[in-house]
Design a protein around this motif. Structure first.
Motif, PDB file in Angstrom:
ATOM      1  N   TYR A 180      -9.863   1.798 -16.948  1.00 46.57           N
ATOM      2  CA  TYR A 180      -9.126   0.544 -17.003  1.00 46.57           C
ATOM      3  C   TYR A 180      -9.172  -0.041 -18.417  1.00 46.57           C
ATOM      4  CZ  TYR A 180      -9.021   0.535 -11.888  1.00 46.57           C
ATOM      5  OH  TYR A 180      -8.807   0.865 -10.584  1.00 46.57           O
ATOM      6  N   ILE A 181      -8.129  -0.795 -18.755  1.00 51.57           N
ATOM      7  CA  ILE A 181      -8.085  -1.481 -20.041  1.00 51.57           C
ATOM      8  C   ILE A 181      -8.815  -2.807 -19.913  1.00 51.57           C
ATOM      9  CG2 ILE A 181      -6.609  -2.416 -21.856  1.00 51.57           C
ATOM     10  CD1 ILE A 181      -6.388   0.607 -21.468  1.00 51.57           C
ATOM     11  N   ALA A 182      -9.731  -3.084 -20.836  1.00 51.37           N
ATOM     12  CA  ALA A 182     -10.481  -4.336 -20.797  1.00 51.37           C
ATOM     13  C   ALA A 182      -9.568  -5.510 -21.154  1.00 51.37           C
ATOM     14  CB  ALA A 182     -11.655  -4.273 -21.776  1.00 51.37           C
ATOM     15  N   ASP A 183      -9.754  -6.594 -20.462  1.00 55.34           N
ATOM     16  CA  ASP A 183      -8.960  -7.808 -20.685  1.00 55.34           C
ATOM     17  C   ASP A 183      -9.614  -8.612 -21.797  1.00 55.34           C
ATOM     18  OD1 ASP A 183      -7.369 -10.015 -20.567  1.00 55.34           O
ATOM     19  OD2 ASP A 183      -7.978 -10.655 -18.567  1.00 55.34           O
ATOM     20  N   ILE A 184      -9.334  -8.227 -23.048  1.00 51.30           N
ATOM     21  CA  ILE A 184      -9.971  -8.910 -24.180  1.00 51.30           C
ATOM     22  C   ILE A 184      -8.962  -9.802 -24.894  1.00 51.30           C
ATOM     23  CG2 ILE A 184     -11.652  -7.041 -24.465  1.00 51.30           C
ATOM     24  CD1 ILE A 184     -10.146  -6.139 -26.935  1.00 51.30           C
ATOM     25  N   ARG A 185      -9.453 -10.946 -25.352  1.00 54.89           N
ATOM     26  CA  ARG A 185      -8.607 -11.911 -26.076  1.00 54.89           C
ATOM     27  C   ARG A 185      -8.916 -11.915 -27.563  1.00 54.89           C
ATOM     28  NH1 ARG A 185      -6.047 -14.930 -21.989  1.00 54.89           N
ATOM     29  NH2 ARG A 185      -6.399 -13.733 -20.076  1.00 54.89           N
ATOM     30  N   SER A 186     -10.061 -11.348 -27.935  1.00 54.79           N
ATOM     31  CA  SER A 186     -10.474 -11.258 -29.343  1.00 54.79           C
ATOM     32  C   SER A 186     -11.420 -10.081 -29.451  1.00 54.79           C
ATOM     33  CB  SER A 186     -11.169 -12.551 -29.793  1.00 54.79           C
ATOM     34  OG  SER A 186     -12.364 -12.746 -29.040  1.00 54.79           O
ATOM     35  N   CYS A 187     -11.684  -9.638 -30.681  1.00 49.39           N
ATOM     36  CA  CYS A 187     -12.601  -8.522 -30.902  1.00 49.39           C
ATOM     37  C   CYS A 187     -13.332  -8.763 -32.214  1.00 49.39           C
ATOM     38  CB  CYS A 187     -11.849  -7.201 -30.942  1.00 49.39           C
ATOM     39  SG  CYS A 187     -12.921  -5.786 -31.269  1.00 49.39           S
ATOM     40  N   ALA A 188     -14.651  -8.881 -32.136  1.00 49.84           N
ATOM     41  CA  ALA A 188     -15.447  -9.240 -33.312  1.00 49.84           C
ATOM     42  C   ALA A 188     -15.646  -8.092 -34.280  1.00 49.84           C
ATOM     43  CB  ALA A 188     -16.814  -9.776 -32.867  1.00 49.84           C
ATOM     44  N   ARG A 199      -1.401  -1.855 -21.166  1.00 51.32           N
ATOM     45  CA  ARG A 199      -0.996  -1.668 -19.767  1.00 51.32           C
ATOM     46  C   ARG A 199      -0.374  -2.947 -19.222  1.00 51.32           C
ATOM     47  NH1 ARG A 199      -5.165   1.662 -16.539  1.00 51.32           N
ATOM     48  NH2 ARG A 199      -4.475   3.046 -18.211  1.00 51.32           N
ATOM     49  N   LYS A 200       0.737  -2.780 -18.507  1.00 52.33           N
ATOM     50  CA  LYS A 200       1.390  -3.925 -17.878  1.00 52.33           C
ATOM     51  C   LYS A 200       0.835  -4.085 -16.475  1.00 52.33           C
ATOM     52  CE  LYS A 200       5.930  -5.944 -16.929  1.00 52.33           C
ATOM     53  NZ  LYS A 200       7.401  -5.735 -16.998  1.00 52.33           N
ATOM     54  N   LEU A 201       0.128  -5.193 -16.259  1.00 51.77           N
ATOM     55  CA  LEU A 201      -0.486  -5.466 -14.961  1.00 51.77           C
ATOM     56  C   LEU A 201      -0.240  -6.923 -14.586  1.00 51.77           C
ATOM     57  CD1 LEU A 201      -3.957  -3.655 -15.191  1.00 51.77           C
ATOM     58  CD2 LEU A 201      -2.023  -3.018 -13.768  1.00 51.77           C
ATOM     59  N   PRO A 202       0.869  -7.228 -13.942  1.00 53.83           N
ATOM     60  CA  PRO A 202       1.173  -8.615 -13.573  1.00 53.83           C
ATOM     61  C   PRO A 202       0.051  -9.271 -12.772  1.00 53.83           C
ATOM     62  CG  PRO A 202       3.075  -7.211 -13.217  1.00 53.83           C
ATOM     63  CD  PRO A 202       1.930  -6.293 -13.540  1.00 53.83           C
ATOM     64  N   SER A 203      -0.670  -8.478 -11.982  1.00 54.88           N
ATOM     65  CA  SER A 203      -1.736  -9.053 -11.154  1.00 54.88           C
ATOM     66  C   SER A 203      -2.934  -9.517 -11.981  1.00 54.88           C
ATOM     67  CB  SER A 203      -2.207  -8.018 -10.125  1.00 54.88           C
ATOM     68  OG  SER A 203      -2.757  -6.880 -10.776  1.00 54.88           O
ATOM     69  N   ARG A 204      -3.019  -9.046 -13.238  1.00 56.70           N
ATOM     70  CA  ARG A 204      -4.144  -9.434 -14.092  1.00 56.70           C
ATOM     71  C   ARG A 204      -3.665 -10.179 -15.336  1.00 56.70           C
ATOM     72  NH1 ARG A 204      -8.192  -4.520 -15.011  1.00 56.70           N
ATOM     73  NH2 ARG A 204      -9.320  -6.223 -16.031  1.00 56.70           N
ATOM     74  N   GLY A 205      -2.565 -10.876 -15.213  1.00 54.12           N
ATOM     75  CA  GLY A 205      -2.133 -11.727 -16.308  1.00 54.12           C
ATOM     76  C   GLY A 205      -1.029 -11.163 -17.162  1.00 54.12           C
ATOM     77  N   GLY A 206      -0.406 -10.085 -16.765  1.00 53.76           N
ATOM     78  CA  GLY A 206       0.699  -9.532 -17.539  1.00 53.76           C
ATOM     79  C   GLY A 206       0.279  -8.315 -18.326  1.00 53.76           C
ATOM     80  N   MET A 207       0.339  -8.397 -19.657  1.00 54.31           N
ATOM     81  CA  MET A 207      -0.001  -7.270 -20.518  1.00 54.31           C
ATOM     82  C   MET A 207      -1.481  -7.316 -20.885  1.00 54.31           C
ATOM     83  SD  MET A 207       2.899  -5.695 -20.869  1.00 54.31           S
ATOM     84  CE  MET A 207       2.394  -4.500 -22.091  1.00 54.31           C
ATOM     85  N   LEU A 208      -2.106  -6.143 -20.884  1.00 58.24           N
ATOM     86  CA  LEU A 208      -3.476  -6.004 -21.373  1.00 58.24           C
ATOM     87  C   LEU A 208      -3.458  -5.110 -22.595  1.00 58.24           C
ATOM     88  CD1 LEU A 208      -5.561  -5.408 -18.100  1.00 58.24           C
ATOM     89  CD2 LEU A 208      -5.083  -7.568 -19.273  1.00 58.24           C
ATOM     90  N   ILE A 209      -4.199  -5.508 -23.628  1.00 55.61           N
ATOM     91  CA  ILE A 209      -4.356  -4.690 -24.836  1.00 55.61           C
ATOM     92  C   ILE A 209      -5.836  -4.687 -25.179  1.00 55.61           C
ATOM     93  CG2 ILE A 209      -3.778  -4.399 -27.272  1.00 55.61           C
ATOM     94  CD1 ILE A 209      -1.216  -5.891 -26.795  1.00 55.61           C
ATOM     95  N   GLY A 210      -6.422  -3.509 -25.287  1.00 52.61           N
ATOM     96  CA  GLY A 210      -7.832  -3.469 -25.644  1.00 52.61           C
ATOM     97  C   GLY A 210      -8.417  -2.082 -25.511  1.00 52.61           C
ATOM     98  N   PHE A 211      -9.724  -1.997 -25.702  1.00 51.44           N
ATOM     99  CA  PHE A 211     -10.442  -0.755 -25.455  1.00 51.44           C
ATOM    100  C   PHE A 211     -10.600  -0.577 -23.947  1.00 51.44           C
ATOM    101  CE2 PHE A 211     -11.967  -2.263 -29.625  1.00 51.44           C
ATOM    102  CZ  PHE A 211     -11.666  -1.148 -30.408  1.00 51.44           C
ATOM    103  N   HIS A 212     -10.997   0.611 -23.544  1.00 54.24           N
ATOM    104  CA  HIS A 212     -11.270   0.828 -22.130  1.00 54.24           C
ATOM    105  C   HIS A 212     -12.527   0.071 -21.712  1.00 54.24           C
ATOM    106  CE1 HIS A 212      -8.618   4.446 -22.668  1.00 54.24           C
ATOM    107  NE2 HIS A 212      -8.178   3.986 -21.511  1.00 54.24           N
TER     108      HIS A 212
END
Length: 432
Positions: A147-155, A128-141
């Motif tokens: 909403y798409i979780a703002d994750i930077r890594s996934c263990a 999801r493209k969300l400029p208000s939350r840092g641009g692009m979000l990629i992750g699980f819900h």
């Protein structure tokens, strides 16, 4: 705030407390804990609640390894020690068998489990493209959210896939269709990692150049999916490495498309297939059915035993790939595949397939109710049932026991999805 004692976990890994005869389901609470909670939904017989504070922690409580746990909905049990997770899932299975099917297994099989981290070779991630939350979000819900979780890594993803999350953000943000790309599906094979981009609009020439450069830089294969799963096609590189997984114990390699159903945990799948065949005990000369066979995950190993196998599946595309895999692995003379909707199975349609000595059933979450109801006089003497839903397994086990005369000889869990509430299981039924 009310205080409760957590007695057990439910099938979604929520702690269960009881107050005045009412069940209280508390997110994030563990059995044996005394907790403070706040209800957010009240019904006459139950309440749903948030965990406010743990007053007395369980010995099984651990610090989650992932900084996103609790917000990201990809995992539900990272706060629980892995061996305790397995014990909790075993209890869910046994409770379901008894309370739903009124059956108990004569033998509880040792749990099948593997590495708790980096195991997830398939994942569907929202974009999801969300400029208000840092641009692009990629992750699980997010947990209980769209909403798409703002994750930077996934263990739980393989490390090389986790490392792609931030580069994919940059790539997708640079595309002209950055707001028309809602999903990326990841599929890891033995020889390559595939990314399937769900695109709602055509790419420009510059977009295509960016995708090719990304694929070269990160050694991935990119597929594009303009509509449904069947429209996914390999974009780059073409030709390229095979997308496949192996069952080394049987000398098998099965090709698949990145949108096909395959097990997410390759290591545990290998052990599960081995367990299933040991329970089934296929012998040369026997005729065996593999129901809901997919692309042949169990069909081909059964054929390696020398038995004759008929695989039945509702998807013509998967049946086609199963046939191709049988030929590629030198088993074409011992394997047949057929297309049928097993959710509409009748005694007559099942009898038309001929007599089977044994049967393996591996249905989706809906279970195999019509199939087990359709077993007639020539029902197989032995059934191995692989399940991804303890509730429907228990329901079908009740029919097999009370109506069809089978005994539940053994059952146990397969921890295919560590740190989630998902319970995979395997059961053996025998008919005197």
């Amino acid at each position: 705030m009310p205080i409760g004692i957590i007695e057990s976990l439910d099938h979604e890994a929520r702690g269960i407390a009881r107050q005045d005869g009412k069940a209280i389901f508390v997110d994030g609470a563990l059995p044996g804990e005394i907790v403070e909670y706040a209800s957010f939904r009240r019904k006459p017989k139950y309440e749903m609640a948030h965990l406010i504070q743990v007053l007395k922690p369980s010995v099984a409580r651990v610090q989650p390894a992932c900084p996103h746990f609790g917000v990201c909905g990809g995992c539900a049990m990272q706060h629980m020690e892995p061996s305790a997770q397995i014990a909790a899932k075993q209890r869910v299975l046994e409770d379901s068998l008894w309370h739903i099917g009124r059956v108990r297994a004569e033998t509880i099989l040792p749990p099948i489990h593997g590495a708790p981290w980096g195991y997830r070779h398939r994942a569907r991630l929202g974009v999801r493209k969300l400029p208000s939350r840092g641009g692009m979000l990629i992750g699980f819900h997010e947990w209980r959210s769209s909403y798409i979780a703002d994750i930077r890594s996934c263990a739980v993803l393989p490390p090389h896939v986790s490392d792609l999350l931030l580069p994919m953000r940059e790539l997708f943000a640079s595309l002209s269709i950055s707001d028309r790309l809602p999903q990326v599906e990841v599929s890891v094979g033995e020889r390559c990692t595939a990314l399937v981009l769900r695109i709602l609009q055509g790419l420009t020439a510059k977009d295509e150049d960016l995708l090719r450069a990304f694929a070269d830089r990160h050694s991935v294969v990119i597929y594009l999916q303009p509509k449904g799963p069947d429209t996914a096609f390999r974009f780059y590189p073409v030709p390229g490495p095979r997308l496949s997984y192996t069952l080394p114990e049987f000398g098998l390699e099965l090709d698949f498309r990145p949108t096909d159903f395959t097990q997410v945990n390759h290591a545990v799948n290998r052990v599960m297939v081995r367990r299933a065949l040991r329970l089934l005990e296929p012998q040369p000369g026997e005729r065996i059915a593999d129901m809901f066979c997919g692309l042949g995950n169990f069909t081909l190993p059964i054929a390696c035993s020398g038995a004759s196998v008929l695989g039945i599946e509702g998807s013509p595309a998967l049946v086609k790939r199963g046939r191709e895999a049988a030929v590629a692995n030198g088993l074409g003379n011992r394997v047949e595949f057929g297309v049928a909707n097993l959710f509409e199975c009748t005694e007559e349609s099942l009898a038309a397939l001929g007599r089977f000595d044994k049967m393996l059933i591996d249905p989706p979450r809906e279970g195999a109710l019509e199939l087990v109801k359709a077993l007639g006089r020539q029902a197989p003497s032995r059934i191995v049932y692989v399940s991804c839903n303890p509730a429907t397994l228990a329901r079908d086990a009740g029919v097999l026991s009370a109506v069809q005369g089978y005994h539940l000889k053994a059952a146990g869990i397969v921890n295919m999805f560590p740190h989630t509430a998902h319970v995979e299981s395997i059961a053996l039924f025998e008919r005197p």
